[in-house]
Design a protein around this motif. Structure first.
Motif, short mmCIF file in Angstrom:
data_model
loop_
_atom_site.label_atom_id
_atom_site.label_comp_id
_atom_site.label_asym_id
_atom_site.label_seq_id
_atom_site.Cartn_x
_atom_site.Cartn_y
_atom_site.Cartn_z
N LEU A 151 29.94 57.10 71.29
CA LEU A 151 28.90 56.74 70.31
C LEU A 151 27.70 57.67 70.43
N ALA A 152 27.27 57.94 71.65
CA ALA A 152 26.14 58.83 71.87
C ALA A 152 26.46 60.24 71.36
N THR A 153 27.67 60.70 71.63
CA THR A 153 28.08 62.03 71.16
C THR A 153 28.11 62.07 69.64
N ASP A 154 28.70 61.03 69.04
CA ASP A 154 28.79 60.97 67.58
C ASP A 154 27.40 60.89 66.93
N LEU A 155 26.51 60.11 67.52
CA LEU A 155 25.15 60.02 66.98
C LEU A 155 24.44 61.36 67.08
N SER A 156 24.65 62.05 68.19
CA SER A 156 24.04 63.37 68.36
C SER A 156 24.57 64.34 67.31
N THR A 157 25.87 64.31 67.11
CA THR A 157 26.48 65.19 66.10
C THR A 157 25.98 64.83 64.71
N LEU A 158 25.91 63.54 64.41
CA LEU A 158 25.42 63.08 63.11
C LEU A 158 23.99 63.54 62.87
N LEU A 159 23.15 63.38 63.87
CA LEU A 159 21.76 63.80 63.75
C LEU A 159 21.66 65.31 63.51
N GLY A 160 22.46 66.06 64.23
CA GLY A 160 22.47 67.52 64.03
C GLY A 160 22.90 67.89 62.62
N LYS A 161 23.92 67.22 62.11
CA LYS A 161 24.40 67.49 60.75
C LYS A 161 23.34 67.11 59.71
N ILE A 177 20.11 67.15 60.15
CA ILE A 177 19.06 68.16 60.22
C ILE A 177 19.50 69.43 59.50
N GLU A 178 20.76 69.83 59.69
CA GLU A 178 21.28 71.00 58.99
C GLU A 178 21.24 70.79 57.47
N LEU A 179 21.62 69.59 57.03
CA LEU A 179 21.61 69.28 55.60
C LEU A 179 20.19 69.35 55.04
N ALA A 180 19.23 68.80 55.78
CA ALA A 180 17.83 68.83 55.33
C ALA A 180 17.33 70.26 55.23
N VAL A 238 16.08 71.99 51.71
CA VAL A 238 14.73 72.55 51.58
C VAL A 238 14.82 74.03 51.26
N GLY A 239 15.75 74.73 51.91
CA GLY A 239 15.94 76.16 51.62
C GLY A 239 16.31 76.40 50.18
N GLU A 240 17.21 75.56 49.65
CA GLU A 240 17.61 75.69 48.24
C GLU A 240 16.41 75.44 47.32
N SER A 241 15.63 74.42 47.64
CA SER A 241 14.47 74.09 46.80
C SER A 241 13.45 75.21 46.81
N VAL A 242 13.23 75.80 47.98
CA VAL A 242 12.26 76.89 48.09
C VAL A 242 12.76 78.12 47.34
N ALA A 243 14.05 78.41 47.44
CA ALA A 243 14.61 79.56 46.72
C ALA A 243 14.49 79.36 45.21
N GLU A 244 14.77 78.14 44.74
CA GLU A 244 14.63 77.86 43.31
C GLU A 244 13.17 77.97 42.87
N ALA A 245 12.26 77.52 43.72
CA ALA A 245 10.84 77.60 43.39
C ALA A 245 10.39 79.06 43.31
N PRO A 260 13.86 66.67 50.40
CA PRO A 260 15.33 66.65 50.45
C PRO A 260 15.88 65.26 50.15
N ASP A 261 16.02 64.93 48.89
CA ASP A 261 16.42 63.58 48.46
C ASP A 261 17.81 63.18 48.98
#
Length: 142
Positions: free
Chosen positions: A29-39, A41-44, A48-55, A123-124
């Motif tokens: 569970l701890a490993t999965d939560l860590s992986t989920l949190l990392g994913k 953060i990557e998604l966010a 944000v990168g896409e939004s800034v590029a579009e802007a 990042p909606d």
């Protein structure tokens, strides 16, 4: 007596096995939560990168369009001054046309400032995904 020893050994072995399983589950569970949190953060970061590029692209297009429109606007304003100078004095015609153009520009800038807000780069999708993950974790821990 031997049966008592055997029956006493069985529950302790099953407790150890159960403890190992629970420990493994908690570790997983701890490993999965860590992986989920990392994913998440990557998604966010990606959103944000896409939004800034579009802007950036939008700002470049706006600047180019504004420069071209400015040239056309100057010509139109001069023609308005020339046309109005047939009715009133030339200096008064220039004053009237300049005041109207200034007012129109002020209103346009005010409208644009309202549209340019920090909410446009939030990042909606990541926020929605995080809320779903939180709800899932709450349900899983009950």
């Amino acid at each position: 007596m031997r049966q008592e020893q055997e029956s006493a050994a069985v529950p302790s072995a099953s407790r150890e096995y159960g403890a190992d399983s629970i420990a493994d589950l908690i570790r997983n569970l701890a490993t999965d939560l860590s992986t989920l949190l990392g994913k998440e953060i990557e998604l966010a970061k990606s959103e944000v990168g896409e939004s800034v590029a579009e802007a950036k692209t939008a700002v470049g297009a706006i600047a180019t369009g504004a420069a071209i429109a400015m040239a056309g606007l100057v010509v139109l304003l001069m023609s308005a001054v020339y046309g109005l100078s047939n009715v009133v004095e030339p200096w008064l015609a220039a004053l009237i046309v300049g005041a109207v153009a200034l007012l129109a520009g002020y209103l346009m800038v005010g409208s644009a400032k309202k549209k340019m807000s920090a909410n446009s780069i939030v990042p909606d999708r990541t926020l929605e995904s995080t809320k779903k993950d939180k709800e899932t974790l709450k349900r899983a821990t009950r």
